[in-house]
Scaffold this active site. Structure first.
Site, short mmCIF file in Angstrom:
data_model
loop_
_atom_site.label_atom_id
_atom_site.label_comp_id
_atom_site.label_asym_id
_atom_site.label_seq_id
_atom_site.Cartn_x
_atom_site.Cartn_y
_atom_site.Cartn_z
CG ASP A 127 -0.25 -0.04 2.54
OD1 ASP A 127 0.75 -0.78 2.65
OD2 ASP A 127 -0.67 0.67 3.47
CD GLU A 194 4.37 0.54 6.94
OE1 GLU A 194 5.15 0.85 7.86
OE2 GLU A 194 3.95 1.38 6.11
ZN ZN Z 1 6.69 2.26 4.05
#
Ligand code: ZN
Length: 495
Positions: A127, A194
């Protein structure tokens, strides 16, 4: 008599100075001249590798809020990214086993020939952060274009962190093409959320734990080589051995309120202001003398002036001075202690109404030598002297304890040191503390050797692109990543 006392004072001072000079001269980290030799990197067709990175950048795998999980409706970019990887890396996908965990996170397993060896695990995330629409015009190329100009590829994920996934798979595809077979099993962990401190990587770590997998070494993002770090002439290869924790507290001040024409003494706002001044003054304890901070300064000591080395190697005498000086420099202050950052303030809703309740939200980045309980207790002790003021855990948002500290005197660290040294063409490898959070923090649950290092070289200007405007990666750095990962994978057998 007086003369004798004088002589002995002088000899004590001389002796102390001598001890301090000896300490200064012996203040150093690992010997960088005998780092392990790296194997030859893979050969790469740059044009086609860049084209694959470009396609990856064009997929909008954007995570926005924690507690806003990727559902089926929003999942298309992630699914397209998985298909892209499958299509572009056929050898890797027929050789490695791929599992989807928490729906969109990916776990790859490249089975080693010696199953008695603990695996190497490489981590990266799929992401990216969104782009602030107000800054869109400031981009030289659109943030999801993957356009290439003057040796740079532009877009979200080129630095943080899709390029790592592409580079790792480029390395593996090329290694398989030359019939490379690892002795040690290699795991790839590509989390899908994340940037919002999500749960994808955590779920994979839990799965590996249930299978009793204990990696000998884990490498994730977090640091790199910096070639213009303040205070250093040469490049510095920062290798993250730990990361800070994260907690946010609300400091609440309550009072009777009322009309502003009759303001009481010590109203809620005034009490809150006093409490904030007090926590600003009474910072969390300094960890200048901790092994982790000392290891950092030992490693960079050859780059420091004699005077700086003299002070840092004699903290038994100089810590008062050093703490005062470090506390005034944000980057040094963040390195030695849990930082205290008041971010949001609320009070009355009307200009002529005294608040019954005023609140300050304070964000703390917890040093690995502290924990959230210590932070809470410290703040509670400081603010409790002010009537009506209390501390509360904030109920939503991110909460993380600091990570444990991985060793910087083992083979795994020396391999990464060799990689950092080569990446930065003579960069000095340094064990450092990562100030932000990464998915690597979860991996400490299954491995003692968790590190944060990407084989690229950045300037301070390059670093501003991470989460910022004009995120871009030089073609040179992209190649350095592919080569570096290919060397790291081959080094796993040497561990
Ligand atoms: Zn990162």
């Amino acid at each position: 008599m007086i003369k004798k006392i004088g002589i002995s004072i002088v000899s004590i001072i001389v002796l102390l100075l001598l001890i301090m000079v000896v300490r200064t001269l012996t203040f150093k980290g690992q010997n960088v001249s005998d780092l392990p030799a790296l194997p030859s990197p893979v050969a790469i067709n740059v044009e086609s590798a860049l084209h694959r990175l470009k396609q990856a950048v064009q997929l909008k795998t954007i995570t926005i809020n924690r507690g806003d999980p990727i559902n089926a409706e929003r999942a298309q970019p992630w699914l397209n990214f998985h298909s892209l990887l499958e299509r572009e890396y056929p050898k890797a996908h027929s050789t490695l086993r791929r599992e989807k965990v928490a729906k969109y996170s990916l776990l790859y397993t490249w089975q080693g020939s010696d199953t008695t060896l603990d695996p190497l695990m490489l981590m990266a995330h799929q992401d990216v952060v969104p782009v602030n629409l107000a800054t869109l015009d400031d981009w030289n190329h659109p943030p999801f274009s993957g356009n290439i100009e003057n040796g740079y590829i532009y877009g979200r994920g080129t630095q943080d962190d899709k390029a790592s996934i592409i580079a790792i798979l480029e390395a593996i595809e090329a290694l398989i093409a030359r019939n490379y077979q690892p002795n040690r099993t290699i795991h790839l962990l590509f989390g899908h959320d994340e940037e919002v401190a999500g749960t994808g990587a955590e779920a994979i770590v839990a799965l590996l734990a249930s299978r009793n997998v204990q990696p000998a070494m884990v490498v994730d993002e977090g640091y790199f080589v910096i070639n213009d770090m303040a205070g250093f002439d040469g490049p510095v290869g920062l290798i993250g051995v730990a990361e800070k924790g994260y907690v946010t507290l609300d400091i609440v001040s309550e009072s009777i309120g009322g009309h502003s024409s009759l303001p009481p003494k010590n109203s809620a706002n005034i009490q809150l202001a006093k409490a904030l001044l007090a926590i600003e003054k009474e910072q969390m304890q300094s960890h200048l003398n901790s092994e982790q901070v000392q290891n950092f300064f030992k490693a960079v000591s050859p780059e420091m002036s004699f005077l700086n080395r003299f002070f840092l190697s004699n903290t038994w005498l100089t810590s008062g001075l050093l703490n005062a000086s470090f506390s005034n420099t944000p980057s040094l202050n963040a390195m030695i202690r849990t930082t205290t950052a008041p971010t949001m303030l609320t009070g009355s809703v009307k200009e002529n109404v005294m608040p019954q309740r005023a609140k300050a939200t304070v964000n703390f980045r917890i040093h690995p030598q502290d924990n959230s309980k210590l932070v809470f207790e410290h703040i509670e002790r400081v603010v409790s002297q002010f009537e009506g003021v209390s501390v509360h855990y904030r109920d939503k948002g991110i909460f993380r304890e600091p990570s444990p500290i991985s060793p910087s005197n083992n083979k795994a660290f020396r391999i990464l040191s060799a990689l950092a040294e080569k990446t930065g063409e003579g960069a000095r490898p340094v064990p450092a503390l990562v100030l932000a959070g990464t998915d690597a923090t979860f991996a400490h649950a299954i491995s003692e050797n968790v590190y944060r290092f990407t084989p690229v070289t950045y300037s301070m200007t390059d670093i501003a692109g991470i989460h910022g405007t004009n995120e871009r990666l030089s073609v040179e750095n992209f190649l350095s990543m592919i080569e570096g990962f290919s060397q790291l994978i081959q080094m796993a057998d040497e561990m």
